[in-house]
Design a protein around this motif. Structure first.
Motif, PDB file in Angstrom:
ATOM      1  N   PRO A   7      -7.358  60.052  74.650  1.00  0.00           N
ATOM      2  CA  PRO A   7      -5.865  60.396  73.596  1.00  0.00           C
ATOM      3  C   PRO A   7      -6.529  61.027  72.296  1.00  0.00           C
ATOM      4  N   ASP A   8      -5.599  62.369  72.201  1.00  0.00           N
ATOM      5  CA  ASP A   8      -6.389  63.585  71.281  1.00  0.00           C
ATOM      6  C   ASP A   8      -5.129  63.405  70.420  1.00  0.00           C
ATOM      7  N   PHE A   9      -4.800  62.377  69.504  1.00  0.00           N
ATOM      8  CA  PHE A   9      -3.691  62.528  68.540  1.00  0.00           C
ATOM      9  C   PHE A   9      -3.860  63.941  67.112  1.00  0.00           C
ATOM     10  N   VAL A  10      -3.259  64.658  66.763  1.00  0.00           N
ATOM     11  CA  VAL A  10      -3.505  65.631  66.459  1.00  0.00           C
ATOM     12  C   VAL A  10      -2.278  66.098  64.751  1.00  0.00           C
ATOM     13  N   PHE A  11      -2.441  64.711  63.892  1.00  0.00           N
ATOM     14  CA  PHE A  11      -1.039  65.174  62.483  1.00  0.00           C
ATOM     15  C   PHE A  11      -0.846  66.254  62.079  1.00  0.00           C
ATOM     16  N   ASN A  12      -0.277  66.721  61.674  1.00  0.00           N
ATOM     17  CA  ASN A  12      -0.003  67.710  60.707  1.00  0.00           C
ATOM     18  C   ASN A  12       0.599  66.679  59.491  1.00  0.00           C
ATOM     19  N   VAL A  13       0.427  66.924  58.345  1.00  0.00           N
ATOM     20  CA  VAL A  13       1.059  66.195  57.170  1.00  0.00           C
ATOM     21  C   VAL A  13       0.826  67.338  55.762  1.00  0.00           C
ATOM     22  N   PRO A  14       1.755  67.051  54.801  1.00  0.00           N
ATOM     23  CA  PRO A  14       1.817  68.545  54.436  1.00  0.00           C
ATOM     24  C   PRO A  14       0.824  67.857  53.208  1.00  0.00           C
ATOM     25  N   LEU A  28      -4.010  67.518  59.871  1.00  0.00           N
ATOM     26  CA  LEU A  28      -4.609  69.499  58.999  1.00  0.00           C
ATOM     27  C   LEU A  28      -2.679  69.170  58.414  1.00  0.00           C
ATOM     28  N   GLU A  29      -3.109  70.243  57.641  1.00  0.00           N
ATOM     29  CA  GLU A  29      -2.507  70.392  56.274  1.00  0.00           C
ATOM     30  C   GLU A  29      -1.363  71.425  57.013  1.00  0.00           C
ATOM     31  N   ASN A  30      -0.107  71.189  57.016  1.00  0.00           N
ATOM     32  CA  ASN A  30       1.106  72.128  57.825  1.00  0.00           C
ATOM     33  C   ASN A  30       1.786  73.148  56.455  1.00  0.00           C
ATOM     34  N   LYS A  31       2.062  74.117  56.281  1.00  0.00           N
ATOM     35  CA  LYS A  31       2.951  74.490  55.511  1.00  0.00           C
ATOM     36  C   LYS A  31       4.398  74.079  55.641  1.00  0.00           C
ATOM     37  N   VAL A  32       4.995  74.185  56.871  1.00  0.00           N
ATOM     38  CA  VAL A  32       5.891  73.760  57.199  1.00  0.00           C
ATOM     39  C   VAL A  32       6.929  72.624  56.470  1.00  0.00           C
ATOM     40  N   LEU A  33       5.579  71.406  56.774  1.00  0.00           N
ATOM     41  CA  LEU A  33       5.637  70.536  56.776  1.00  0.00           C
ATOM     42  C   LEU A  33       5.796  70.472  54.557  1.00  0.00           C
ATOM     43  N   ASP A  65       2.817  81.330  46.357  1.00  0.00           N
ATOM     44  CA  ASP A  65       1.903  81.685  47.501  1.00  0.00           C
ATOM     45  C   ASP A  65       1.513  81.614  48.408  1.00  0.00           C
ATOM     46  N   LEU A  66       1.649  79.606  49.328  1.00  0.00           N
ATOM     47  CA  LEU A  66       1.395  79.625  50.119  1.00  0.00           C
ATOM     48  C   LEU A  66       2.123  80.032  51.301  1.00  0.00           C
TER      49      LEU A  66
END
Length: 456
Positions: free
Chosen positions: A165-172, A255-260, A449-450
């Motif tokens: 299992p390869d869980f890859v989270f996007n978070v703010p 990983l940090e995500n811009k939309v989140l 600017d983000l």
């Protein structure tokens, strides 16, 4: 800088050992199953649950447990999170709150009593589109809603559970999650993943290494602490382990995500939690008629391609909107493929995701396992490189798979996972909702600017 500490150490993989993981995963997922579906879940539901739980218990309970902890922490922090990749293909991950996407086949679901009615998944490719129909529950008479995005679990765990299992989270925001893992596992057990490449420290953008309890990381890695002279990049919060082998220890990607990040800022500005925005079916299409927003869900680099696909296909429902995402993010999917086929076929008939291939082949009569293996080959571009084998073509022709579909599969070099697209589209839809209903706050947030590279 050279790390020679591991020269005399074996090349073993050191897994986490968390004795309570199996019991917690089974208890929490089973409790969630019955909270949603009642004391006697539908046979399809319980079969999927038992099939996954057996493999998870046998092979990867610790992986699920760490992902479960992160998801719970996100909820505690008020973060909307999402998963990249195929994690959304796991029904148990859905029950544990690791993902928002329900991967079961499309169905009508009663939120009052848990009654489920599955539909013909050849006619309905997404449960979201079922919300366009008013349907009363046959058990309690309440209004049912659409559920299920139809993603086989094999895409995440493999046909026999052979995939890790390869869980890859996007978070703010990543730092809070890193600190939580340090708190949970210990400051000498949690590290950013780094390597020495061309004499410089290069750090993975999101990977967090978790070192098992009885293993000393210093036997395998040089550790760089914040402020170390050798550590030129202070972007990364927490220590960096320069590993001799990235596959030696368990890891999870955060990983940090811009939309989140946008959603997180908007919910703070407006006081409206992003998770409370749950638009369904026709409501989504109505929202997306608001203003000039067709380019919104994509970075600027994709906007022109999105517009081209929309002008060529005229999407009329959620599944077709979703398939635009797959066409944009796949390789060999739109150009010289679906852009031609859409003249004779509806967008929902065409290949956009790896799940499309497997489920379509099954519909035409291909054996379940053969359909999965071929779908894996198509999504990796194997058929594009070498074509179908004689045996594969015999299977396809015997199942009366149309020639145009076979040729389409052969043009594909990479296919996006459907569940990843659903998670992303859901967060984009929430962002558009904020834009429509809280425009002044939206303008203020977008000055950061983000978000310079986004069409929001």
């Amino acid at each position: 800088m050279n790390n020679t500490k591991a020269n005399n150490i074996d090349n073993c993989y050191y897994p986490l050992h968390i004795p309570e993981a199996r019991d917690i995963i089974e208890r929490e997922s089973r409790d969630a199953l019955h909270r949603k579906y009642g004391d006697n879940p539908h046979d399809v539901v319980i079969s999927r649950f038992n099939k996954e739980l057996e493999k998870i218990d046998e092979l990867c309970a610790e992986d699920y447990y760490v992902a479960y902890l992160i998801a719970k922490k996100c909820d505690e922090l008020g973060f909307v999170h999402s998963l990249r990749g195929c994690g959304g293909s796991s029904f148990i991950a859905y029950l544990l709150g690791i993902i928002e996407v329900n991967p079961l086949p499309p169905n009508y679901y009663c939120p009052e009593c848990g009654h489920v009615e599955f539909v013909d998944n050849n006619l309905f490719l997404s449960g979201t589109d079922l919300n366009n129909v008013n349907k009363e529950c046959a058990v309690c008479g309440r209004k049912m809603r659409g559920d299920g995005q139809n993603s086989p679990w094999e895409f995440f765990l493999g046909f026999e559970g052979e995939k890790v299992p390869d869980f890859v989270f996007n978070v703010p925001s990543r730092n809070e999650i890193f600190d939580y893992l340090v708190e949970r596992f210990g400051k000498d057990k949690v590290f950013n993943d780094g390597q020495i490449i061309n004499g410089k420290v290069e750090v993975h953008p999101g990977r967090i290494i978790i070192v098992p309890e009885k293993v000393d990381v210093n036997d395998f890695a040089e550790v760089l602490l914040p402020g170390d002279k050798a550590r030129e990049d202070e972007t990364y919060h927490g220590p960096i382990a320069i590993l001799d082998d990235r596959n030696r220890f368990p890891h999870i990607d955060v990983l940090e995500n811009k939309v989140l990040k946008f959603l997180d800022l908007m919910q703070k500005h407006t006081g409206v939690p992003a998770k409370d925005i749950n638009l369904r079916g026709g409501e989504i299409m109505d929202l997306l008629e608001y203003g000039d927003i067709w380019g919104f869900p994509f970075e600027r680099d994709y906007a022109e391609k999105v517009k081209n696909i929309i002008d060529s296909t005229y999407p009329t429902g959620y599944i077709e909107l979703l398939k635009i995402y797959g066409n944009v993010h796949g390789t060999g999917v739109w150009e010289d493929n679906n852009e031609i086929l859409c003249r004779a076929h509806m967008l929902h008939e065409l290949i956009a995701f790896r799940e499309d291939v497997m489920l379509s082949l099954i519909r035409w009569g291909v054996d379940y396992k053969d359909a999965f293996v071929m779908a894996e080959g198509v999504r990796k571009g194997r058929m594009h490189r070498r074509g179908f084998t004689d045996d594969e073509l015999e299977v396809l022709h015997n199942s009366r798979v149309p020639g145009w579909y076979i040729r389409s599969m052969e043009k594909i070099q990479y296919l996006f996972p459907k569940v990843h697209a659903v998670e992303y589209l859901n967060m984009y839809i929430r962002a558009v909702w904020y834009k429509k209903h809280y425009y002044d706050d939206y303008v203020q947030v977008m000055q950061d600017d983000l978000f310079a590279d986004y069409v929001l």
